[in-house]
Motif scaffolding. Structure first.
Motif, short mmCIF file in Angstrom:
data_model
loop_
_atom_site.label_atom_id
_atom_site.label_comp_id
_atom_site.label_asym_id
_atom_site.label_seq_id
_atom_site.Cartn_x
_atom_site.Cartn_y
_atom_site.Cartn_z
N ASP A 156 0.84 -1.22 0.00
CA ASP A 156 0.00 0.00 0.00
C ASP A 156 0.86 1.26 0.00
O ASP A 156 0.50 2.26 -0.62
CB ASP A 156 -0.91 0.03 1.23
CG ASP A 156 -1.98 -1.04 1.16
OD1 ASP A 156 -2.02 -1.74 0.12
OD2 ASP A 156 -2.74 -1.18 2.13
N VAL A 157 2.02 1.18 0.70
CA VAL A 157 2.88 2.36 0.81
C VAL A 157 3.34 2.80 -0.58
O VAL A 157 3.25 3.99 -0.93
CB VAL A 157 4.09 2.06 1.72
CG1 VAL A 157 5.01 3.26 1.81
CG2 VAL A 157 3.61 1.65 3.11
N GLN A 158 3.80 1.81 -1.36
CA GLN A 158 4.30 2.12 -2.69
C GLN A 158 3.21 2.73 -3.56
O GLN A 158 3.43 3.71 -4.27
CB GLN A 158 4.82 0.81 -3.31
CG GLN A 158 6.00 0.96 -4.24
CD GLN A 158 7.12 1.83 -3.66
OE1 GLN A 158 7.45 1.71 -2.47
NE2 GLN A 158 7.66 2.71 -4.47
N LEU A 159 2.01 2.11 -3.45
CA LEU A 159 0.88 2.58 -4.24
C LEU A 159 0.50 4.01 -3.85
O LEU A 159 0.26 4.87 -4.71
CB LEU A 159 -0.31 1.64 -4.00
CG LEU A 159 -1.36 1.56 -5.08
CD1 LEU A 159 -0.76 1.24 -6.42
CD2 LEU A 159 -2.39 0.48 -4.72
N LEU A 160 0.48 4.27 -2.54
CA LEU A 160 0.12 5.60 -2.07
C LEU A 160 1.17 6.64 -2.47
O LEU A 160 0.83 7.78 -2.78
CB LEU A 160 -0.07 5.59 -0.54
CG LEU A 160 -1.38 4.94 -0.11
CD1 LEU A 160 -1.35 4.56 1.36
CD2 LEU A 160 -2.56 5.87 -0.38
N ARG A 161 2.42 6.23 -2.49
CA ARG A 161 3.48 7.13 -2.94
C ARG A 161 3.25 7.53 -4.40
O ARG A 161 3.42 8.68 -4.79
CB ARG A 161 4.85 6.46 -2.82
CG ARG A 161 5.46 6.61 -1.44
CD ARG A 161 6.77 5.86 -1.33
NE ARG A 161 7.40 6.12 -0.05
CZ ARG A 161 8.22 7.13 0.19
NH1 ARG A 161 8.52 7.96 -0.78
NH2 ARG A 161 8.72 7.31 1.38
N SER A 162 2.83 6.53 -5.21
CA SER A 162 2.60 6.85 -6.63
C SER A 162 1.36 7.74 -6.78
O SER A 162 1.34 8.65 -7.62
CB SER A 162 2.53 5.59 -7.48
OG SER A 162 1.24 5.17 -7.66
N PHE A 163 0.34 7.51 -5.95
CA PHE A 163 -0.83 8.42 -5.97
C PHE A 163 -0.39 9.83 -5.60
O PHE A 163 -0.79 10.81 -6.24
CB PHE A 163 -1.90 7.94 -4.99
CG PHE A 163 -2.82 6.89 -5.54
CD1 PHE A 163 -3.55 7.11 -6.70
CD2 PHE A 163 -2.97 5.67 -4.88
CE1 PHE A 163 -4.40 6.13 -7.20
CE2 PHE A 163 -3.82 4.69 -5.38
CZ PHE A 163 -4.53 4.92 -6.55
N ALA A 164 0.43 9.94 -4.54
CA ALA A 164 0.89 11.25 -4.07
C ALA A 164 1.65 11.96 -5.19
O ALA A 164 1.45 13.16 -5.43
CB ALA A 164 1.77 11.08 -2.83
N GLU A 165 2.50 11.20 -5.89
CA GLU A 165 3.29 11.76 -6.98
C GLU A 165 2.36 12.27 -8.11
O GLU A 165 2.52 13.38 -8.61
CB GLU A 165 4.23 10.67 -7.50
CG GLU A 165 5.05 11.02 -8.73
CD GLU A 165 6.01 12.19 -8.49
OE1 GLU A 165 6.38 12.40 -7.33
OE2 GLU A 165 6.32 12.90 -9.47
N ASN A 166 1.34 11.45 -8.44
CA ASN A 166 0.42 11.83 -9.52
C ASN A 166 -0.46 13.02 -9.15
O ASN A 166 -0.80 13.83 -10.01
CB ASN A 166 -0.49 10.65 -9.91
CG ASN A 166 0.28 9.59 -10.65
OD1 ASN A 166 1.27 9.88 -11.29
ND2 ASN A 166 -0.15 8.34 -10.54
N PHE A 167 -0.86 13.10 -7.88
CA PHE A 167 -1.69 14.24 -7.47
C PHE A 167 -0.86 15.53 -7.41
O PHE A 167 -1.35 16.60 -7.77
CB PHE A 167 -2.32 13.99 -6.09
CG PHE A 167 -3.64 13.28 -6.17
CD1 PHE A 167 -4.77 13.90 -6.69
CD2 PHE A 167 -3.77 11.97 -5.73
CE1 PHE A 167 -5.99 13.24 -6.77
CE2 PHE A 167 -4.98 11.29 -5.80
CZ PHE A 167 -6.09 11.93 -6.33
N SER A 168 0.41 15.43 -6.97
CA SER A 168 1.20 16.66 -6.85
C SER A 168 1.77 17.09 -8.21
O SER A 168 1.99 18.27 -8.43
CB SER A 168 2.32 16.50 -5.82
OG SER A 168 3.09 15.38 -6.13
N HIS A 169 1.99 16.11 -9.10
CA HIS A 169 2.45 16.48 -10.45
C HIS A 169 1.53 15.83 -11.48
O HIS A 169 1.90 14.84 -12.11
CB HIS A 169 3.89 15.99 -10.68
CG HIS A 169 4.86 16.60 -9.73
ND1 HIS A 169 5.35 15.93 -8.63
CD2 HIS A 169 5.39 17.84 -9.69
CE1 HIS A 169 6.16 16.73 -7.96
NE2 HIS A 169 6.20 17.89 -8.57
#
Lengths: 286, 277
Positions: free
Chosen positions: A160-173
């Motif tokens: 989940d951590v990895q997935l959430l990191r990618s969501f965070a990356e997509n939302f911020s950029h």
């Protein structure tokens, strides 16, 4: 002997009369059981009405909490938010605070200030974890800063951590395309703007059709066929400007689609994990 | 001592009787709400009765009332759900048949043609309901009617005396309807004719005009030996308008038929006095 018999009759009838009064279908404890049954049957509208009728008779936090749950289940987030806010300092305060934040989150309200005021107000460890996760989910949606990314590791587990990191990356950029750039590209080379927005089929079609009509326009003028030349000139202009405007719209649609896709993916991920729902909700129905 | 035991038993009996009276009163309350068309409240109170009816003695009646209320509120899926529960609780073949027909009627209303047809076939095959074949035929007629097959509906109604009026209406509708293939066919021969046949005169004349113009330009280009021009105008303009003319002819015929269907269904809904879904 006669007196004893009368006494026995009265003794037997009195409790039965009392029992009949209390055992009517609208007696509070029966009404509560019926409301719980309706809730578990997912008839939330009727369940909320029953809870409200009971709450009007004898106000209590548990009934208000159940009403809030009904609103939440019916996706009436505004009403649910109000109910849980009222209950924030009640006996069910911790669950209510969490659900208040959750409904605000679902209403797409900014919950940053609210989470600040509610931090350190959870004694229950599970609720505290849920609160932190909700706070982080809201931060991800708002475009989480790089500095806050490390807090995902401590509050979530496994993949989940990895997935959430990618969501965070997509939302911020977010992956966006400029509508003006798309229009400009298409003005220079018909179809290029659509190809820029990954609308390859339309882009190639625009290029072929506009080029073809331009050629026919030029060729008919050159060969002295002015009627057909003007028809092809009109068609060239129509397709050229249509292609420029279409590229602008295509870029806007691309941005909207990507944003919606990301939001939907993130929401389905959160729903599938059921992170912010106190166990009390799901556990009450068998 | 004996008389005291007798009294004790009487008291217990009295209590049971009182509970029974409460359920009966609740049923009467539900029925009165239903009669007053307060369907939401009728469902709530019927569900309350069902919840407290531990011996399920009112189960068939209550589930039927809930289903009827949902149907009246146009919540057809929920209605089917509760009619299915009532079907499971039916106590004799008459109740079973009546409930199955109610489910079929809802399926007709929600235009689930094949499902309703399948359910009708199942009932026809059931030997308990041989005497009801006329009723099944009647509902099959309604199923065809909602499926926009007016001729087949008229055929089903033809053998039933009480459905003579329905048969006439179906035949009348069949006569009034536009032929989609005819509209397309005449538009293929003369562009715009299909639109004129369905009463869309302006669209028909415009279609004819565009086809004449681009047809002329195509022919002119070919006769001037400008093959490439002719191909471009022919495929990108003339064919586009010719194809649009065919699509329009079909679309207008379908739309007009839908208007006729809906007008007739509305008429039946408001004015037909016999049994209807």
């Amino acid at each position: 002997m006669m007196q004893k018999t009368i006494f026995f009759v009265l003794l037997s009838i009195f409790p039965s009369l009392l029992f009949s009064q209390a055992s009517g279908l609208f007696a509070p404890e029966k009404r509560k059981a019926f409301a719980d049954y309706l809730f578990c049957e997912k008839d939330y509208l009727r369940a909320s009405e029953e809870y409200e009728a009971l709450n009007n008779l004898n106000k209590n936090d548990s009934l208000s909490y159940s009403i809030g749950l009904c609103f939440l289940k019916m996706n009436e987030y505004g009403k649910a938010e109000d109910v849980f806010y009222q209950l924030r300092n009640s006996t069910l305060g911790e669950e209510s605070r969490l659900l208040y934040l959750k409904t605000s989150f679902l209403l797409n309200n900014n919950i940053e200030e609210k989470t600040d005021s509610f931090s350190n107000q959870f004694g229950n460890k599970d609720l505290e974890t849920s609160f932190r996760r909700l706070d982080l989910a809201a931060q991800i949606k708002a475009g989480m800063s790089q500095a806050s990314l490390h807090s995902l590791d401590t509050n979530f587990e496994g993949t989940d951590v990895q997935l959430l990191r990618s969501f965070a990356e997509n939302f911020s950029h977010p992956n966006r395309k400029s509508p003006f750039a798309a229009a400009l590209f298409s003005a220079v080379l018909p179809g290029a703007g659509k190809i820029y927005t990954k609308n390859y089929g339309d882009g190639i079609t625009s290029l072929i059709v506009t080029s073809l009509f331009s050629f026919l326009w030029y060729d008919n003028f050159r060969a002295g066929h002015p009627t057909r030349a003007w028809i092809f000139a009109g068609l060239t202009g129509f397709f050229y400007w249509g292609n420029v405007y279409g590229s602008y719209i295509s870029a806007r649609n691309y941005n909207l689609e990507k944003a919606e896709e990301l939001n939907n993916e993130f929401d389905s991920f959160l729903n599938s994990k059921n992170y912010f729902v106190p166990k009390k909700i799901e556990g009450s129905c068998k | 001592m004996k008389s005291r035991w007798l009294l004790f038993i009487l008291v217990i009996f009295f209590q049971q009787g009182f509970a029974q009276i409460q359920l009966e009163e609740q049923l009467a309350f539900v029925e009165s709400l239903f009669a007053q068309e307060k369907y939401f409240d009728a469902i709530t109170e019927a569900k309350r009765l069902s919840f407290f009816d531990s011996s399920n003695q009112y189960s068939y009646k209550v589930n039927s009332l809930i289903a009827e209320s949902y149907k009246s509120g146009n919540k057809l899926s929920e209605a089917v759900n509760y009619f299915t529960r009532a079907e499971r609780e039916s106590r004799n073949p008459e109740e079973l048949f009546s409930t199955k027909i109610k489910i079929i009627k809802i399926n007709i209303l929600r235009r689930a043609f094949y499902l309703a047809d399948h359910q009708l076939v199942e009932l026809e095959r059931d030997t308990r309901f041989i005497a009801d074949s006329s009723s099944l035929r009647y509902w099959r007629g309604w199923n065809y009617l909602f499926h926009d097959d007016w001729q087949q509906a008229a055929d089903e109604f033809s053998g039933i005396d009480s459905a003579a009026a329905l048969k006439n209406i179906c035949e009348e509708v069949q006569k009034r309807k536009y032929s989609v293939s005819f509209a397309k066919g005449i538009s293929a021969v003369l562009p715009g004719a299909g639109q004129i046949y369905t009463g869309n005169y302006l669209s028909g004349i415009l279609s004819l005009g565009w086809n004449i113009l681009f047809g002329y330009l195509t022919v002119q280009a070919f006769s001037a030996e400008r093959v490439f021009d002719g191909m471009a105008v022919g495929t990108m303009l003339w064919l586009r308008f010719y194809d649009g003319n065919l699509s329009n002819a079909e679309k207008f015929a379908v739309e007009k038929n839908e208007i006729i269907n809906n007008e007739t269904l509305n008429f039946l809904q408001k004015n037909y006095q016999g049994l209807k879904p």
